[in-house]
Scaffold this active site. Sequence first.
Site, PDB file in Angstrom:
ATOM      1  N   CYS A  84       0.837  -1.192  -0.056  1.00 46.80           N
ATOM      2  CA  CYS A  84       0.036   0.121  -0.095  1.00 46.80           C
ATOM      3  C   CYS A  84       0.859   1.396  -0.199  1.00 46.80           C
ATOM      4  O   CYS A  84       1.573   1.518  -0.820  1.00 46.80           O
ATOM      5  CB  CYS A  84      -0.940  -0.113   1.131  1.00 46.80           C
ATOM      6  SG  CYS A  84      -2.097   1.006   1.013  1.00 46.80           S
ATOM      7  N   HIS A 194      -3.652  -5.103  -0.306  1.00 44.61           N
ATOM      8  CA  HIS A 194      -3.065  -5.668   0.939  1.00 44.61           C
ATOM      9  C   HIS A 194      -2.935  -7.186   0.842  1.00 44.61           C
ATOM     10  O   HIS A 194      -4.187  -7.724   0.903  1.00 44.61           O
ATOM     11  CB  HIS A 194      -4.004  -5.221   2.093  1.00 44.61           C
ATOM     12  CG  HIS A 194      -3.891  -3.741   2.577  1.00 44.61           C
ATOM     13  ND1 HIS A 194      -2.887  -3.398   3.299  1.00 44.61           N
ATOM     14  CD2 HIS A 194      -4.143  -2.551   1.976  1.00 44.61           C
ATOM     15  CE1 HIS A 194      -2.995  -1.974   3.432  1.00 44.61           C
ATOM     16  NE2 HIS A 194      -3.853  -1.429   2.658  1.00 44.61           N
ATOM     17  N   GLU A 196      -2.092  -8.962   3.046  1.00 38.99           N
ATOM     18  CA  GLU A 196      -2.533  -9.550   4.481  1.00 38.99           C
ATOM     19  C   GLU A 196      -3.913  -9.304   4.771  1.00 38.99           C
ATOM     20  O   GLU A 196      -4.601  -9.894   5.940  1.00 38.99           O
ATOM     21  CB  GLU A 196      -1.709  -8.875   5.577  1.00 38.99           C
ATOM     22  CG  GLU A 196      -2.418  -7.199   6.022  1.00 38.99           C
ATOM     23  CD  GLU A 196      -2.012  -6.354   4.805  1.00 38.99           C
ATOM     24  OE1 GLU A 196      -1.516  -6.666   3.717  1.00 38.99           O
ATOM     25  OE2 GLU A 196      -2.295  -4.927   5.149  1.00 38.99           O
ATOM     26  N   ASP A 237     -22.555  -8.028  16.232  1.00 38.22           N
ATOM     27  CA  ASP A 237     -22.863  -6.919  17.209  1.00 38.22           C
ATOM     28  C   ASP A 237     -22.633  -7.623  18.681  1.00 38.22           C
ATOM     29  O   ASP A 237     -23.256  -8.684  19.154  1.00 38.22           O
ATOM     30  CB  ASP A 237     -24.360  -6.606  17.526  1.00 38.22           C
ATOM     31  CG  ASP A 237     -24.793  -5.677  16.339  1.00 38.22           C
ATOM     32  OD1 ASP A 237     -24.162  -5.455  15.589  1.00 38.22           O
ATOM     33  OD2 ASP A 237     -26.323  -5.374  16.136  1.00 38.22           O
ATOM     34  N   ASP A 403     -27.056   5.434  13.143  1.00 40.28           N
ATOM     35  CA  ASP A 403     -28.203   4.628  13.408  1.00 40.28           C
ATOM     36  C   ASP A 403     -29.319   5.867  13.309  1.00 40.28           C
ATOM     37  O   ASP A 403     -29.975   6.184  14.394  1.00 40.28           O
ATOM     38  CB  ASP A 403     -28.204   4.392  14.953  1.00 40.28           C
ATOM     39  CG  ASP A 403     -26.734   3.654  15.286  1.00 40.28           C
ATOM     40  OD1 ASP A 403     -26.492   2.737  14.536  1.00 40.28           O
ATOM     41  OD2 ASP A 403     -26.213   3.873  16.136  1.00 40.28           O
TER      42      ASP A 403
HETATM   43  O1  1PR Z   1     -21.977   5.243  19.496  1.00 43.90           O
HETATM   44  O2  1PR Z   1     -19.542   5.007  18.605  1.00 43.90           O
HETATM   45  O3  1PR Z   1     -20.393   3.929  20.762  1.00 43.90           O
HETATM   46  O4  1PR Z   1     -21.098   3.014  18.482  1.00 43.90           O
HETATM   47  C1  1PR Z   1     -21.879   2.430  18.922  1.00 43.90           C
HETATM   48  C2  1PR Z   1     -22.226   1.309  17.464  1.00 43.90           C
HETATM   49  O5  1PR Z   1     -22.841  -0.064  18.182  1.00 43.90           O
HETATM   50  C3  1PR Z   1     -22.787   1.876  16.441  1.00 43.90           C
HETATM   51  O6  1PR Z   1     -22.183   1.244  15.415  1.00 43.90           O
HETATM   52  C4  1PR Z   1     -24.195   1.406  16.629  1.00 43.90           C
HETATM   53  O7  1PR Z   1     -24.688   1.104  15.425  1.00 43.90           O
HETATM   54  C5  1PR Z   1     -24.068   0.049  17.322  1.00 43.90           C
HETATM   55  N1  1PR Z   1     -25.382  -0.199  18.318  1.00 43.90           N
HETATM   56  C6  1PR Z   1     -25.525   0.332  19.149  1.00 43.90           C
HETATM   57  N2  1PR Z   1     -26.860  -0.371  19.960  1.00 43.90           N
HETATM   58  C7  1PR Z   1     -26.880  -1.272  18.819  1.00 43.90           C
HETATM   59  C8  1PR Z   1     -28.268  -1.988  19.213  1.00 43.90           C
HETATM   60  O8  1PR Z   1     -28.493  -3.005  18.232  1.00 43.90           O
HETATM   61  N3  1PR Z   1     -28.771  -2.166  20.249  1.00 43.90           N
HETATM   62  N4  1PR Z   1     -26.180  -2.179  16.963  1.00 43.90           N
HETATM   63  C9  1PR Z   1     -26.174  -1.347  17.772  1.00 43.90           C
HETATM   64  C10 1PR Z   1     -26.212  -1.495  15.677  1.00 43.90           C
HETATM   65  C11 1PR Z   1     -26.579  -2.221  13.464  1.00 43.90           C
HETATM   66  C12 1PR Z   1     -25.918  -3.336  12.840  1.00 43.90           C
HETATM   67  C13 1PR Z   1     -26.908  -4.442  12.590  1.00 43.90           C
HETATM   68  C14 1PR Z   1     -27.471  -4.088  11.431  1.00 43.90           C
HETATM   69  C15 1PR Z   1     -27.830  -5.351  10.597  1.00 43.90           C
HETATM   70  N5  1PR Z   1     -26.569  -2.620  14.931  1.00 43.90           N
HETATM   71  O9  1PR Z   1     -24.713  -3.604  13.302  1.00 43.90           O
HETATM   72  O10 1PR Z   1     -25.966  -5.443  12.685  1.00 43.90           O
HETATM   73  O11 1PR Z   1     -28.820  -3.400  11.359  1.00 43.90           O
HETATM   74  O12 1PR Z   1     -28.752  -6.433  11.174  1.00 43.90           O
HETATM   75  P1  1PR Z   1     -29.882  -7.385  10.240  1.00 43.90           P
HETATM   76  O13 1PR Z   1     -28.807  -7.636   8.979  1.00 43.90           O
HETATM   77  O14 1PR Z   1     -29.775  -8.514  11.298  1.00 43.90           O
HETATM   78  O15 1PR Z   1     -30.872  -6.396   9.958  1.00 43.90           O
HETATM   79  P2  1PR Z   1     -20.814   4.442  19.439  1.00 43.90           P
END
Ligand code: 1PR
Length: 554
Positions: A84, A194, A196, A237, A403
């Site tokens: 890179c 990359h 790796e 998550d 979000d």
């Molecule tokens: O605010 O910088 O500390 O970051 C927190 C991070 O955690 C953010 O990226 C936020 O989107 C994520 N987050 C916080 N709470 C939740 C929760 O679900 N209660 N998850 C959460 C967000 C979104 C995607 C999810 C997709 C696809 N989740 O990661 O995986 O929506 O899901 P699906 O395919 O099942 O529909 P900070």
Amino acid sequence: MPSFKVSLLDYGAGNVRSVRNAILANGYEIEDITDPAQIAQAKAIIFPGVGSFGSAMRVLQEKGFDGPLRTYLSAHDRPFLGICLGMQTLFESSDEHEDGRPAIPGLGVIPGKVIKFDSTKIAVPHIGWNGRIVHQESPVLRYVADDEDTYFVHSFYAPVIEENKEWILTTTTYGDQPFVSAIQRGSVVATQFHPEKSGSTGLKVLQGFLEVRIAESLDADIKTETKLTKRVVVALDVRSNDHGDLVVTKGDQYDVRENHKEGVVEGRGGVRNLGKPVSLARRYYQEGADEIAFLNITSFRQGVIEDMPMLQVLEEASKNIFVPLTVGGGIRSYTEPISGRTWSALEVASRYFRAGADKVSMGSDAVHAAEAYVASGGTKTGTTSIEMISRVYGVQAVVVSIDPKRVYIKSKEEVDSKHVVVELGDDQLGPTGERLCWYQCTVKGGREARNICAVTVCKACEALGAGEIMLNCIDMDGQCNGFDLSLMRAVSRAVSIPVIASSGAGTPGHFTDVFSKTNVQAALAAGMFHRREVEIEDVKAAMHAHGTATRKSS
Ligand code: 1PR
């Protein structure tokens, strides 16, 4: 067992853990170059450049590495692999300077200047899996088939010019822009991609290099084009369950608790447990995920530095997962409650990069930074997390994960004119038939709504130095009804950095839909993969059948 150690030129600017792990995976031992005198003695040097061209060259100069490196490279007969930025520094100069500092010339081994992709035509950075056109017979590529893609992440590129043609090993096309994707002259090799992070293909490139022989150099002859593939990303998550175990969970519209009575906490079900983060991530790597994101979804409750398990997850995962790893959740400045010690967002991010992350993703902090940026009329302070991290690690290392949720409206007049109002498709109308909505950003995992819309946040974050947007949608999350195409369209039109569509995938067709109907560069799913309702190979087969460029998993 190989008879020599690989000398790693790690000047301490970022994640070289994956490079280390990839060398170890090829069965070689590593010796770190800490003193310029080691360069002359090295049997093979690997130089994984990280950060910006200007900062890399400055550090090489400060450490006294630049002179010995030029000597090592001069006869082209000593094995060298630049990766890179490690390739770009071989050129004479670059348009990528450090803010406020004078331009520093490159090592000048290869003629030409490194320049930036044109963001008015294509999303910049160029992120993802792309192919290559081979211009030389080379032992470096002997184990790699022509149709195997490799992983790129860069905003600047080396153009193909008459003067550097004899160096060109491969070229790649992004949009309609061809660029040098690998060079080789004698035993000096370098790749813009990359190895790796390019799965088993990348490991085979490394193997080829480590067995390198002097290749004949041929004149470059541009014949055809390559195509950046659309990425399939898996998100994990991660949070602690009620027994304190770190688990992969998955919410419905961000609610991750089971509805049944078992393991009841405060009248609600226990946290859904869909597996262990590292073993699940390993499975997805083996099954062909193009990228994996770990999101620490309860990080707002606790500091990330105290959150050692997430660092360990990264360390373990990066040992044998050779595709890009993103980590999000809690990337912000933080004061430890007991010691009072304050960590800057840059220090927090650095811990994750050292643990094996390639990118950090910021949620809440990014929204707050965007609010301040907009309120100031577009003034950059240089002190936001996005600015500080991208300045050191490059924009490609900074993802913003937002979000938003829909706020339905009957007419544009109902809403503050600063919010971008989006028209909804017939199958997406609001509860009382609303055809319009704006996408309200939230923070703290959807718990707190802010008075700013998703399009505005994404544009502001791009201006501050984010390199990619992970675009979730609370309404669609976990519903398996498909991505929010209106949101994806609105944001991917408004920014020129890549967008990862997220939330709502339930079938392979949802991927082909979002790729054919919007400009997103990647699409992410979680639940459908965790529950094994759909396999990654099903998604890729559907994309292939639909004519969407996709990486063949090797
Ligand atoms: O605010 O910088 O500390 O970051 C927190 C991070 O955690 C953010 O990226 C936020 O989107 C994520 N987050 C916080 N709470 C939740 C929760 O679900 N209660 N998850 C959460 C967000 C979104 C995607 C999810 C997709 C696809 N989740 O990661 O995986 O929506 O899901 P699906 O395919 O099942 O529909 P900070």
